[in-house]
Design a protein around this motif. Structure first.
Motif, PDB file in Angstrom:
ATOM      1  N   LYS A   1     -37.581  32.574  15.069  1.00 44.60           N
ATOM      2  CA  LYS A   1     -37.497  33.094  16.661  1.00 44.60           C
ATOM      3  C   LYS A   1     -38.848  33.276  17.272  1.00 44.60           C
ATOM      4  CE  LYS A   1     -32.809  34.752  15.414  1.00 44.60           C
ATOM      5  NZ  LYS A   1     -31.831  35.892  15.659  1.00 44.60           N
ATOM      6  N   ALA A   2     -39.738  33.638  16.685  1.00 39.73           N
ATOM      7  CA  ALA A   2     -40.964  34.296  17.457  1.00 39.73           C
ATOM      8  C   ALA A   2     -42.167  33.946  16.789  1.00 39.73           C
ATOM      9  CB  ALA A   2     -40.810  35.596  17.807  1.00 39.73           C
ATOM     10  N   ALA A   3     -43.312  33.652  17.505  1.00 45.20           N
ATOM     11  CA  ALA A   3     -44.532  33.353  16.757  1.00 45.20           C
ATOM     12  C   ALA A   3     -45.360  34.715  16.770  1.00 45.20           C
ATOM     13  CB  ALA A   3     -45.338  32.349  17.502  1.00 45.20           C
ATOM     14  N   PRO A   4     -46.114  35.042  15.920  1.00 45.07           N
ATOM     15  CA  PRO A   4     -46.942  36.195  15.792  1.00 45.07           C
ATOM     16  C   PRO A   4     -48.120  36.102  16.855  1.00 45.07           C
ATOM     17  CG  PRO A   4     -47.338  34.945  13.881  1.00 45.07           C
ATOM     18  CD  PRO A   4     -46.408  34.216  14.202  1.00 45.07           C
ATOM     19  N   VAL A   5     -48.435  37.421  17.151  1.00 40.57           N
ATOM     20  CA  VAL A   5     -49.450  37.312  18.431  1.00 40.57           C
ATOM     21  C   VAL A   5     -50.847  37.234  18.032  1.00 40.57           C
ATOM     22  CG1 VAL A   5     -47.722  38.114  19.970  1.00 40.57           C
ATOM     23  CG2 VAL A   5     -49.058  39.902  18.530  1.00 40.57           C
ATOM     24  N   SER A   6     -51.076  37.768  16.804  1.00 42.00           N
ATOM     25  CA  SER A   6     -52.528  37.983  16.525  1.00 42.00           C
ATOM     26  C   SER A   6     -52.903  36.884  15.184  1.00 42.00           C
ATOM     27  CB  SER A   6     -52.988  39.559  15.892  1.00 42.00           C
ATOM     28  OG  SER A   6     -52.739  40.105  17.089  1.00 42.00           O
TER      29      SER A   6
ATOM     30  N   HIS B   1     -38.735  25.259  20.774  1.00 39.96           N
ATOM     31  CA  HIS B   1     -38.790  23.851  20.856  1.00 39.96           C
ATOM     32  C   HIS B   1     -37.565  23.337  20.571  1.00 39.96           C
ATOM     33  CE1 HIS B   1     -43.349  23.850  21.028  1.00 39.96           C
ATOM     34  NE2 HIS B   1     -43.268  24.943  20.276  1.00 39.96           N
ATOM     35  N   LEU B   2     -36.386  23.896  20.863  1.00 46.28           N
ATOM     36  CA  LEU B   2     -35.002  23.403  20.350  1.00 46.28           C
ATOM     37  C   LEU B   2     -34.447  21.922  21.026  1.00 46.28           C
ATOM     38  CD1 LEU B   2     -33.190  26.944  20.586  1.00 46.28           C
ATOM     39  CD2 LEU B   2     -33.794  25.640  18.378  1.00 46.28           C
ATOM     40  N   SER B   3     -33.841  21.171  20.027  1.00 46.94           N
ATOM     41  CA  SER B   3     -33.557  20.123  20.605  1.00 46.94           C
ATOM     42  C   SER B   3     -32.359  20.336  21.247  1.00 46.94           C
ATOM     43  CB  SER B   3     -33.181  19.132  19.279  1.00 46.94           C
ATOM     44  OG  SER B   3     -31.949  19.592  18.647  1.00 46.94           O
ATOM     45  N   ALA B   4     -31.658  19.531  22.030  1.00 46.88           N
ATOM     46  CA  ALA B   4     -30.495  19.487  22.797  1.00 46.88           C
ATOM     47  C   ALA B   4     -29.293  19.901  21.870  1.00 46.88           C
ATOM     48  CB  ALA B   4     -30.295  18.270  23.523  1.00 46.88           C
TER      49      ALA B   4
ATOM     50  N   PRO C   1     -36.776  18.403  18.754  1.00 46.72           N
ATOM     51  CA  PRO C   1     -36.668  16.912  18.894  1.00 46.72           C
ATOM     52  C   PRO C   1     -37.634  16.038  18.079  1.00 46.72           C
ATOM     53  CG  PRO C   1     -36.982  18.335  21.045  1.00 46.72           C
ATOM     54  CD  PRO C   1     -37.187  19.333  19.545  1.00 46.72           C
ATOM     55  N   PRO C   2     -37.386  14.791  17.648  1.00 42.44           N
ATOM     56  CA  PRO C   2     -38.012  13.942  16.812  1.00 42.44           C
ATOM     57  C   PRO C   2     -39.389  13.808  17.382  1.00 42.44           C
ATOM     58  CG  PRO C   2     -35.861  12.751  17.467  1.00 42.44           C
ATOM     59  CD  PRO C   2     -36.257  14.093  18.224  1.00 42.44           C
ATOM     60  N   GLY C   3     -40.129  13.968  16.339  1.00 49.84           N
ATOM     61  CA  GLY C   3     -41.785  13.536  16.496  1.00 49.84           C
ATOM     62  C   GLY C   3     -42.610  14.884  16.717  1.00 49.84           C
ATOM     63  N   LEU C   4     -42.076  15.903  16.737  1.00 49.76           N
ATOM     64  CA  LEU C   4     -42.854  17.227  17.028  1.00 49.76           C
ATOM     65  C   LEU C   4     -43.396  17.777  15.822  1.00 49.76           C
ATOM     66  CD1 LEU C   4     -40.880  19.249  19.798  1.00 49.76           C
ATOM     67  CD2 LEU C   4     -42.911  17.753  20.120  1.00 49.76           C
ATOM     68  N   VAL C   5     -42.890  17.481  14.514  1.00 51.46           N
ATOM     69  CA  VAL C   5     -43.320  18.116  13.361  1.00 51.46           C
ATOM     70  C   VAL C   5     -44.248  17.350  12.488  1.00 51.46           C
ATOM     71  CG1 VAL C   5     -42.403  19.514  11.272  1.00 51.46           C
ATOM     72  CG2 VAL C   5     -40.958  19.268  13.296  1.00 51.46           C
ATOM     73  N   SER C   6     -45.224  17.897  11.940  1.00 53.16           N
ATOM     74  CA  SER C   6     -46.333  17.310  11.141  1.00 53.16           C
ATOM     75  C   SER C   6     -46.674  18.350  10.279  1.00 53.16           C
ATOM     76  CB  SER C   6     -47.497  16.848  12.021  1.00 53.16           C
ATOM     77  OG  SER C   6     -47.979  17.778  12.611  1.00 53.16           O
ATOM     78  N   ILE C   7     -47.580  17.671   8.940  1.00 54.51           N
ATOM     79  CA  ILE C   7     -47.967  18.725   8.151  1.00 54.51           C
ATOM     80  C   ILE C   7     -49.828  18.497   8.213  1.00 54.51           C
ATOM     81  CG2 ILE C   7     -48.269  19.042   5.674  1.00 54.51           C
ATOM     82  CD1 ILE C   7     -45.534  17.881   5.259  1.00 54.51           C
TER      83      ILE C   7
END
Length: 248
Positions: free
Chosen positions: A135-140, A151-154, A90-96
């Motif tokens: 697809k997945a975030a590293p755990v450590s 965080h997928l959009s519709a 969705p818009p607004g979720l991404v930043s640098i």
């Protein structure tokens, strides 16, 4: 046209493979993408974990530029990753976050590692390694991490598969690389600033031999961070771990 993408099943490190090819006389442009890395690396030699289904790829290319100028490609990389991630969420979720960490809902979703070496006839070979959590975030991880899949959009039922993500990233990188090559760094810098909050607020910079606390005061023409210390002096930060806000 974007550089071709070579897809490998497994490799120690896409950056290591790019280095080997460069030292053997191959200078691209070529993207090297791997479905699995056994020895992925991040900045300062940190391990870069790569859960199955995520993206790791490196662009090998040759430049007739100085190492300082070539370092601007880290900003090109951040913009390309930003575009890839923003397409699926969705818009607004991404930043640098300065200089090249792309954040999704405030958590790290990618990493960039730029390496280079000199050519015998002048110029540089450059390896721009990019990892994206599809697809997945590293755990450590040292900092909170996330993945596009969370965080997928519709408009999207799933994150891009490996090959789709690799090609999409190559296309967006080619766009920003063309801007950099034809118009210079300034339009890249301005686009990057537009996507980078926190450039004028509390900031902590953890450098190799010291930690500095102050207020971010924007960026220099070359992308270096300006940090105003409590005594009013300005430090120019060209490399280091930087944390914005009051929790550095």
């Amino acid at each position: 046209m974007a550089a071709p993408v070579l897809i490998l099943q497994e490799i120690d490190s896409t950056n290591a493979e790019a280095r080997r090819r460069a030292e053997a006389g191959e200078f691209g442009p070529l993207w090297i993408a791997a479905q699995r890395q056994t020895e992925g690396r991040g900045r300062r030699g940190r391990v870069w974990e790569m859960p199955t289904g995520n993206l790791a790829q490196t662009l090998l290319l040759t430049l007739d530029k100085s190492p300082l100028d070539a370092s601007q490609l880290t900003f090109v990389s951040a913009l390309a990753v930003y575009d890839l991630v923003a397409h699926y969420v969705p818009p607004g979720l991404v930043s640098i976050k300065w200089p090249n960490d792309v954040l999704l809902d405030g958590r790290k979703v990618s990493g960039v590692l730029l390496e280079s070496g000199s050519l015998g006839a002048g110029g540089l070979w450059v390896a721009i390694g990019i990892g994206v959590n599809l697809k997945a975030a590293p755990v450590s991880t040292e900092r909170p991490a996330t993945a596009i899949a969370e965080h997928l959009s519709a408009d999207h039922l799933s994150p891009p598969d490996f090959e789709t993500g690799a090609k999409h990233l190559a296309e967006r990188f080619d766009h920003w690389l063309s801007v950099w090559q034809t118009q210079g760094f300034e339009p890249v810098r301005q686009a990057w600033i537009d996507r980078t909050p926190g450039l004028y607020g509390p900031c902590t910079a953890r450098l190799t031999h010291e930690t500095l606390h102050g207020t971010a005061d924007g960026v220099e023409a070359d992308g270096s961070l300006r940090l105003k210390l409590a005594d009013g002096s300005i430090r120019i930060i060209s490399a280091g771990d930087v944390f914005f806000g009051d929790n550095g």
